[in-house]
Scaffold this motif. Structure first.
Motif: not given
Length: 240
Positions: A46, A77, A100-105, A137
Motif C-alpha cells: 500500500y 483500496s 480477492d482482498s483479505h479473503g473477500q471477493q 494493494a
C-alpha cells in the motif's frame, strides 16, 4: 591598445554569458506534465502518491482533474486526501473478474477520481497543485500502472494526458502518468523499510532536490558573470 583591450574584454564577457545561459537552460525542464510522485512503489504493498498538476497555460487556470485507474489491475483500496478548495468524487466500475482482498471477493473497484475546484479555487498560470491518493494493494503481476488523466481549464480547454510511453522511444507530447512497480524485498531483508513512509516523504525530497539544483546553477551563473566583469575591469585599468 585601450580599444583592443576593451573589445577583447567585451568578447570574453559575451562568451561567458552565453555559456552560462546555456548551462542554466539545460538545468530547467523543457516542459512539465501531469505526473505521479514518487514515480515508483513496491508490488503488493500500500502506498500514498501525489498526482502533480502544473498549469501550462499563460491565460487560463486549471479547474478540474480526472484520473482514470487501470481496471486491468484493479485495487481494492483507493482513498483521497482532503484538499481545501477542491471536491473529490470516486466512480466505481464492475470488474470482469472478482478481486480477492483479505479473503473477500471484490466485484467492483474505483475506476476514476475527479477533483473539481470550488468557487474561487483554481491552479493559476505559473502554479501547480498536488492531489494525494492512497492506493493498495498494488498488483504483483505488472511492473507499472498507467493513469490516464484529463486536465480541464476555465476557458473550456481539455488537455488529455493519455499517450503511452514506450521504452526506447521519445516521450510522447502528452504522456499519461506512470507509476513503476518494483518487486517486494525478500523476507528477512533488513534493508527494507515501510513503503508508505518512504514514499510519502519522497515527493517533498524530490522537489527540494530539484529546487536546490536550480538555485545552485543560478549561483554559478551569477558568479561567472561577476568574475567576467571583474576581469574586464582589471583589463581596462591596466590599459589606462
Amino acid at each position: 591598445m585601450r580599444s583592443l583591450s576593451s573589445r577583447t574584454a567585451r568578447r570574453s564577457v559575451g562568451a561567458l554569458v552565453v555559456a552560462a545561459g546555456a548551462l542554466l537552460a539545460s538545468a530547467v525542464p523543457a516542459s512539465a506534465h501531469v505526473s505521479v510522485q514518487p514515480g515508483s512503489a513496491q508490488q503488493g504493498g500500500y502506498t500514498a502518491v501525489a498526482f502533480r498538476v502544473p498549469n501550462e497555460s499563460d491565460t487560463a487556470s486549471t479547474v478540474k482533474l480526472e484520473i482514470n485507474l487501470p481496471l486491468d489491475h484493479p485495487m481494492a483500496s483507493v482513498r483521497t486526501q482532503p484538499l481545501p478548495g477542491w471536491t473529490a468524487s470516486l466512480e466505481k466500475s464492475k470488474l470482469d473478474k472478482p478481486l480477492d482482498s483479505h479473503g473477500q471477493q471484490i466485484t467492483e473497484a474505483v475506476s476514476k477520481i475527479t477533483w473539481t475546484a470550488d468557487a474561487g479555487t483554481k491552479i493559476a498560470p505559473g502554479q501547480y497543485q498536488e492531489f494525494n491518493v492512497s492506493l493498495g494493494a498494488l498488483p504483483t503481476d505488472t511492473d507499472k500502472l498507467t493513469f490516464k488523466a484529463l486536465q480541464t481549464y476555465d476557458n473550456g480547454d481539455v488537455v488529455r494526458w493519455i499517450e503511452d510511453s514506450k521504452d526506447g522511444q521519445p516521450e510522447p507530447a502528452k504522456p499519461a502518468p506512470v507509476l513503476s512497480l518494483t518487486k517486494a524485498a525478500a523476507a528477512g531483508d533488513h534493508h527494507s523499510t515501510d513503503t508508505t513512509t518512504k514514499q510519502d516523504a519522497a515527493p517533498a525530497a524530490k522537489s527540494s532536490d530539484s529546487t536546490a539544483r536550480t538555485l545552485g546553477v543560478v549561483g554559478i551563473v551569477v558568479g561567472v558573470i561577476g568574475a567576467a566583469l571583474g576581469v574586464a575591469g582589471l583589463r581596462r585599468r591596466s590599459a589606462n
